[in-house]
Every structure is written in C-alpha cells, then in structure tokens.
Design a protein around this motif. Sequence first.
Motif, PDB file in Angstrom:
ATOM      1  N   LEU A 168       1.066  -1.156  -0.022  1.00  0.00           N
ATOM      2  CA  LEU A 168      -0.154  -0.007  -0.133  1.00  0.00           C
ATOM      3  C   LEU A 168       0.869   1.146   0.060  1.00  0.00           C
ATOM      4  O   LEU A 168       1.814   1.180   0.948  1.00  0.00           O
ATOM      5  CB  LEU A 168      -0.932  -0.069   1.428  1.00  0.00           C
ATOM      6  N   VAL A 169       0.558   2.122  -0.885  1.00  0.00           N
ATOM      7  CA  VAL A 169       1.400   3.237  -0.911  1.00  0.00           C
ATOM      8  C   VAL A 169       0.791   4.505  -0.452  1.00  0.00           C
ATOM      9  O   VAL A 169      -0.389   4.697  -1.231  1.00  0.00           O
ATOM     10  CB  VAL A 169       2.073   3.571  -2.084  1.00  0.00           C
ATOM     11  N   SER A 170       1.168   5.327   0.485  1.00  0.00           N
ATOM     12  CA  SER A 170       0.487   6.594   0.785  1.00  0.00           C
ATOM     13  C   SER A 170       1.117   7.873   0.081  1.00  0.00           C
ATOM     14  O   SER A 170       2.264   7.762   0.026  1.00  0.00           O
ATOM     15  CB  SER A 170       0.466   6.936   2.160  1.00  0.00           C
ATOM     16  N   VAL A 171       0.344   8.883  -0.561  1.00  0.00           N
ATOM     17  CA  VAL A 171       0.803   9.951  -1.186  1.00  0.00           C
ATOM     18  C   VAL A 171       0.653  11.044  -0.251  1.00  0.00           C
ATOM     19  O   VAL A 171      -0.797  11.123   0.122  1.00  0.00           O
ATOM     20  CB  VAL A 171       0.365   9.892  -2.405  1.00  0.00           C
ATOM     21  N   MET A 172       1.379  11.872   0.230  1.00  0.00           N
ATOM     22  CA  MET A 172       1.062  13.104   0.890  1.00  0.00           C
ATOM     23  C   MET A 172       1.935  14.087   0.419  1.00  0.00           C
ATOM     24  O   MET A 172       3.102  14.144   0.368  1.00  0.00           O
ATOM     25  CB  MET A 172       1.566  12.819   2.421  1.00  0.00           C
ATOM     26  N   ARG A 173       1.409  15.124  -0.193  1.00  0.00           N
ATOM     27  CA  ARG A 173       2.152  16.164  -1.005  1.00  0.00           C
ATOM     28  C   ARG A 173       2.471  17.173  -0.077  1.00  0.00           C
ATOM     29  O   ARG A 173       1.689  17.885   0.965  1.00  0.00           O
ATOM     30  CB  ARG A 173       1.037  16.723  -2.163  1.00  0.00           C
ATOM     31  N   GLY A 174       3.558  17.908  -0.359  1.00  0.00           N
ATOM     32  CA  GLY A 174       3.699  19.255   0.440  1.00  0.00           C
ATOM     33  C   GLY A 174       2.750  20.289   0.049  1.00  0.00           C
ATOM     34  O   GLY A 174       2.244  20.282  -0.968  1.00  0.00           O
ATOM     35  N   PRO A 175       2.761  21.332   0.976  1.00  0.00           N
ATOM     36  CA  PRO A 175       3.378  21.556   2.224  1.00  0.00           C
ATOM     37  C   PRO A 175       2.818  20.845   3.449  1.00  0.00           C
ATOM     38  O   PRO A 175       3.176  20.973   4.364  1.00  0.00           O
ATOM     39  CB  PRO A 175       3.364  23.029   2.378  1.00  0.00           C
ATOM     40  N   HIS A 176       1.612  20.002   3.039  1.00  0.00           N
ATOM     41  CA  HIS A 176       0.872  19.477   4.182  1.00  0.00           C
ATOM     42  C   HIS A 176       1.506  18.128   4.511  1.00  0.00           C
ATOM     43  O   HIS A 176       0.634  17.033   4.463  1.00  0.00           O
ATOM     44  CB  HIS A 176      -0.721  19.693   4.170  1.00  0.00           C
ATOM     45  N   SER A 177       2.549  17.916   4.304  1.00  0.00           N
ATOM     46  CA  SER A 177       3.228  16.356   4.822  1.00  0.00           C
ATOM     47  C   SER A 177       3.942  16.657   6.074  1.00  0.00           C
ATOM     48  O   SER A 177       4.341  17.827   6.306  1.00  0.00           O
ATOM     49  CB  SER A 177       3.874  15.985   3.840  1.00  0.00           C
ATOM     50  N   TYR A 178       4.530  15.782   6.679  1.00  0.00           N
ATOM     51  CA  TYR A 178       5.519  15.668   8.042  1.00  0.00           C
ATOM     52  C   TYR A 178       6.911  16.672   7.681  1.00  0.00           C
ATOM     53  O   TYR A 178       6.914  17.518   8.325  1.00  0.00           O
ATOM     54  CB  TYR A 178       5.767  14.208   8.240  1.00  0.00           C
ATOM     55  N   GLY A 232       9.759  24.714   8.116  1.00  0.00           N
ATOM     56  CA  GLY A 232       9.131  25.681   8.999  1.00  0.00           C
ATOM     57  C   GLY A 232       7.833  24.903   9.333  1.00  0.00           C
ATOM     58  O   GLY A 232       6.833  25.425   9.915  1.00  0.00           O
ATOM     59  N   ARG A 233       7.838  23.524   9.135  1.00  0.00           N
ATOM     60  CA  ARG A 233       6.601  22.674   9.829  1.00  0.00           C
ATOM     61  C   ARG A 233       6.867  22.622  11.353  1.00  0.00           C
ATOM     62  O   ARG A 233       5.666  22.721  12.011  1.00  0.00           O
ATOM     63  CB  ARG A 233       6.611  21.339   9.275  1.00  0.00           C
ATOM     64  N   GLY A 285       6.941  18.687   5.024  1.00  0.00           N
ATOM     65  CA  GLY A 285       6.756  20.061   4.248  1.00  0.00           C
ATOM     66  C   GLY A 285       6.841  19.630   2.584  1.00  0.00           C
ATOM     67  O   GLY A 285       6.214  20.555   1.990  1.00  0.00           O
ATOM     68  N   GLU A 286       7.376  18.353   2.381  1.00  0.00           N
ATOM     69  CA  GLU A 286       7.594  18.183   1.002  1.00  0.00           C
ATOM     70  C   GLU A 286       6.728  16.912   0.467  1.00  0.00           C
ATOM     71  O   GLU A 286       5.908  16.395   1.186  1.00  0.00           O
ATOM     72  CB  GLU A 286       9.329  17.496   0.806  1.00  0.00           C
ATOM     73  N   ASP A 287       6.969  16.931  -0.753  1.00  0.00           N
ATOM     74  CA  ASP A 287       6.025  15.418  -1.240  1.00  0.00           C
ATOM     75  C   ASP A 287       6.765  14.033  -0.520  1.00  0.00           C
ATOM     76  O   ASP A 287       8.052  14.048  -0.437  1.00  0.00           O
ATOM     77  CB  ASP A 287       6.354  15.323  -2.658  1.00  0.00           C
ATOM     78  N   VAL A 288       5.751  13.599   0.044  1.00  0.00           N
ATOM     79  CA  VAL A 288       6.116  12.241   0.628  1.00  0.00           C
ATOM     80  C   VAL A 288       5.334  11.081   0.046  1.00  0.00           C
ATOM     81  O   VAL A 288       4.109  11.050   0.073  1.00  0.00           O
ATOM     82  CB  VAL A 288       6.023  12.359   2.237  1.00  0.00           C
ATOM     83  N   THR A 289       6.010  10.053  -0.112  1.00  0.00           N
ATOM     84  CA  THR A 289       5.251   8.650  -0.063  1.00  0.00           C
ATOM     85  C   THR A 289       5.832   7.636   0.696  1.00  0.00           C
ATOM     86  O   THR A 289       6.991   7.819   1.144  1.00  0.00           O
ATOM     87  CB  THR A 289       5.693   8.209  -1.476  1.00  0.00           C
ATOM     88  N   GLU A 290       4.912   6.975   1.331  1.00  0.00           N
ATOM     89  CA  GLU A 290       5.270   5.708   2.323  1.00  0.00           C
ATOM     90  C   GLU A 290       4.627   4.404   1.577  1.00  0.00           C
ATOM     91  O   GLU A 290       3.602   4.386   1.248  1.00  0.00           O
ATOM     92  CB  GLU A 290       4.764   6.232   3.515  1.00  0.00           C
ATOM     93  N   ILE A 291       5.804   3.582   1.457  1.00  0.00           N
ATOM     94  CA  ILE A 291       5.743   2.307   1.034  1.00  0.00           C
ATOM     95  C   ILE A 291       5.476   1.564   2.277  1.00  0.00           C
ATOM     96  O   ILE A 291       6.357   0.956   2.695  1.00  0.00           O
ATOM     97  CB  ILE A 291       6.715   1.765   0.087  1.00  0.00           C
ATOM     98  N   ASN A 292       4.289   0.857   2.242  1.00  0.00           N
ATOM     99  CA  ASN A 292       3.718  -0.207   3.073  1.00  0.00           C
ATOM    100  C   ASN A 292       4.020  -1.462   2.586  1.00  0.00           C
ATOM    101  O   ASN A 292       3.097  -1.930   1.970  1.00  0.00           O
ATOM    102  CB  ASN A 292       2.425   0.047   3.859  1.00  0.00           C
ATOM    103  N   CYS A 293       5.083  -1.966   3.066  1.00  0.00           N
ATOM    104  CA  CYS A 293       5.492  -3.480   2.602  1.00  0.00           C
ATOM    105  C   CYS A 293       5.153  -4.405   3.744  1.00  0.00           C
ATOM    106  O   CYS A 293       4.940  -4.159   4.718  1.00  0.00           O
ATOM    107  CB  CYS A 293       7.050  -3.746   2.222  1.00  0.00           C
TER     108      CYS A 293
END
Length: 456
Positions: A67-77, A122-123, A79-87
């Motif tokens: 499962l891959v989560s997509v969190m785009r900046g600036p609203h991520s931990y 600045g987060r 502040g950048e684009d973040v993906t998290e691969i749940n393996c």
Amino acid sequence: MFELDTIAAPATPLSPAGIGIIRISGPEAVINTDKIFCGKVTLAEAKTHTIHYGKIMDGDEIVDEVLVSVMRGPHSYTGEDVTEINCHGGVLVMKKVLSLVYSLGIRPAEPGEFTKRAFLNGRLDLSQAASVMEVIEADSEAALKNSMKHLKGSFSHEIKGIRDMILHETAYIEAALDDPEHYELGTYGDKLKEKLQPVISRLQNLSLSYREGSLIHNGIRTAIVGRPNVGKSSLLNFLSRQERAIVSNIPGTTRDTLEESVRLGDLTLHLIDTAGIRRTDDTIEKIGVDRALASIDEADLILFLLDSSRSLSEDDIKLYHQVQDKQVVLLCNKSDLEFHRDIEEFCRSVNCPVVYFSTKTGEGKDELMDVITNLFFHGALAGAEDFYVSSERDKLELESASHSLELVCGSVDAGMTEDFFSIDLMDAYTSLGRILGEAVDEDLVNRIFADFCMGK
Ligand code: GDP
C-alpha cells in the motif's frame, strides 16, 4: 521552502513484523515511486493524503504487494512531497524494496533527516522538532505527556508570545526616539518594568523546571544504600520484578553495583544497587565498595535501607551520616517481620522521609512513590496546562533571556536612557528566538538531529 534532494529510509525497524514502512521525501518522491509501483492509479495523478494498493516491481518481477500513501507538500510531515511504501515487514523484502528505491537515485536519509526537513521547511520549530525524539524515547506516562505538549507547541507558543511583546516594546522605544513629538516616554521605563517582571519570573520558573524535566525524561538516579543483608538486592528485584541481582543470606554477596531502570507509577528510577558498603580487605569487594561510594555522589536520590527486624548497628549509623546531606528516603525494610525498637527511635531522630517497606509483601510501594513525587515534583507532576523544560539548550537560553530582561529593569532603576533598554530587550528576543531555531548555526542543528533514530 528549501529545495532539497529526495531521500528515503525505513521508518520501521528492519526486523520481522506485520508491515514495514519505507518513507520517501523530496521533490522526486512521487515520480520516483511511480517508476517501481504498479497499481490501478498513477501516483503522480493521485490526490494528496490517499493510499493505494498495488505491487512493487523490479522489471517484470513482483517484489511485494504493498500500500503506498501519497502526501503532498506542504501538508506533509516534512513539508515536501512524501510517499510511504507499506510493505510486508520481512527483512529481505524491505531490503529489496529499499535497494530498488535507492537505485532510482534517491539518497539514503541520515538519522533525523525527515524531521530536520520539517524544521527547515517551517513545519516545526527547533524546540518542537527536538521533542519528536523525546516522544519516541518516552518511557513513562509523564515523559510522554510532557513531550507531547512540547510537540504540540505549548512551549513554543508561549515563547512566541513573549517575543512578540518584547518586539512591540522595542518598536515603541525606537518610534518614540525617532518621533518624540507623537510618542510619550515620560514614565515609560516604570511601565515597562511592570510588564517585564512577570515575564522574568515566568522565564525563571521555566528554566528552573528543567531539573524536574530532566528527571522526568532521563529518570531519577537512585542509589540503594545500606549495610549487607538489609534487602538492597531484594528491593531492586522487587521494583524491577525480575531476578536481576543475586539475592543471598551471606553478607557481602552483592560485590559490585548493579543498575536497572524501573518505573514507579509515573516516575522512572535508574536504580543502582550498591555493594553492601562496609570496610573490607577483599579486593573484589573493595572495588564494589568504591563504586558504591561514587554512585552515592552522583545520585539524585538515596534509598537508605535498614533491616527493621534487627537492632541498629554502628555501620547503619555511620552509613546514614555519609548520605544524610543528600536527598534521602529512609526505607525500613522487612516491615513484615517483628519490629526492633531501636529502629523506631532512629526513625524519629532523622529528618528525612521514612517509609516502612517490605520487599516480601509490597507494603510501602505506593507511599514510596508519593514520597519521591513530593521530594522532586512538589507533591504532584504538572497538570494539563503546564509543562517542564526538558532540554538543557532551552534552559540556558531561558536563563539568558531572563538575565537580559533583568538588565532592562536595572537600566530603568538606574535612570538610563531608553536606547539602553532596546539593546537588552533585543538580546532577550534573540535568545528566545534561538529556542525556536532562529539564527542557530548549522552545526547545532545537525547535532540535534544526529541523535535521532533512522527514518524519523
Ligand atoms: P542485600 O545484601 O542488602 O542486598 O540484601 P538481600 O536483598 O540479599 O536480602 C538479604 C536477605 O533478606 C534475603 O534472605 C532476603 O530474602 C531477605 N529480605 C529482603 N527483604 C525482605 C523483606 O522485606 N522481608 C523479609 N522477611 N525478608 C527480606
């Protein structure tokens, strides 16, 4: 916003578990994850804060179902684009996904680098960012509560409020000096002093709270002291609920100091079981005795044990005199046995708290907890609204800020001109700013984040 490269690291330990998460952050996070992800949607087109089922592919080979989560900046931990691969949380599978990620040109993240980016973007301010690790490391309710308050920004919010007030006053002075016709400075100094005094006390109280904060977060170094056979090892075992130290009836069997961290309600005690201190010719035992004496010196708290079923010995009294200047709790151990009258008399003569204790029945445990809370936390740990400063760096900046504000009050008393006030006001402003991470040098920032764990 800082333009940084894209980084990745496992956010969960590389050890067998239900799932394992690989976190990727940076401008290329989404595009690069897409290159190895095969699912119903293209991640580049996915909405922010969504999660997608699919497969991680190495060419034609399926590496894992994820499962891959997509969190785009600036609203991520970060502040950048973040993906998290749940393996799947297998060591080999995670390593394979990780090496695929790195093969895309993504750099392995340094420990704490995700949080460092959250700070740089600045987060989080520096004080909040530093508290992230405290939340992870918290080993007691009290430590966790306090770190969460820091992370949520209660402390930062207060510091920002004080800085705003200082800036306002400095601006007023500057304006008045520039334009004396429209701004009144007549009794300004006294009014300023009145405003600063509660702020100085608050800053001082916050910096004083560091002692408690550090005891909450690092634990209370507690030396268990008493002559042989009074029950020191039994106490250590009782509190740690495991047979850690050797317990025997032969005096002198605890030859060295043993350490154990235990929780007592909301408190964390770093217990040091000192060798039964007594004069000895046995070389090994003597080393233990020396260490025991050294651990008394370093301890925040001494649990001084007596065997309440036996008469008081010269050694008991001598030993008590050795520790009586420290923060001592007298534990009359073996309270399940018949009391010796010597002990009662001695208890009345000492001026430290006395707890009747039994490592056999557990009598006295709650009382001991209350007594220690009383000694170190004025009776109770801080309520919901207040918090303890837990970083020495913050403590020093608070001291420096309150000192600068005291200098302002001193200048008012000495009848100095207002431009003198501004200099010290701005010094206080700068010190408080450093708590939030303003104008701190890169080395310091790197040092703070270097202590973080990987993937945070
Ligand atoms: P140390 O030399 O001070 O570390 O003492 P130990 O922990 O080895 O205990 C000495 C002896 O006292 C052992 O036989 C323990 O079982 C016994 N003992 C320790 N605490 C208690 C207690 O609270 N009640 C009773 N009845 N015996 C105890």
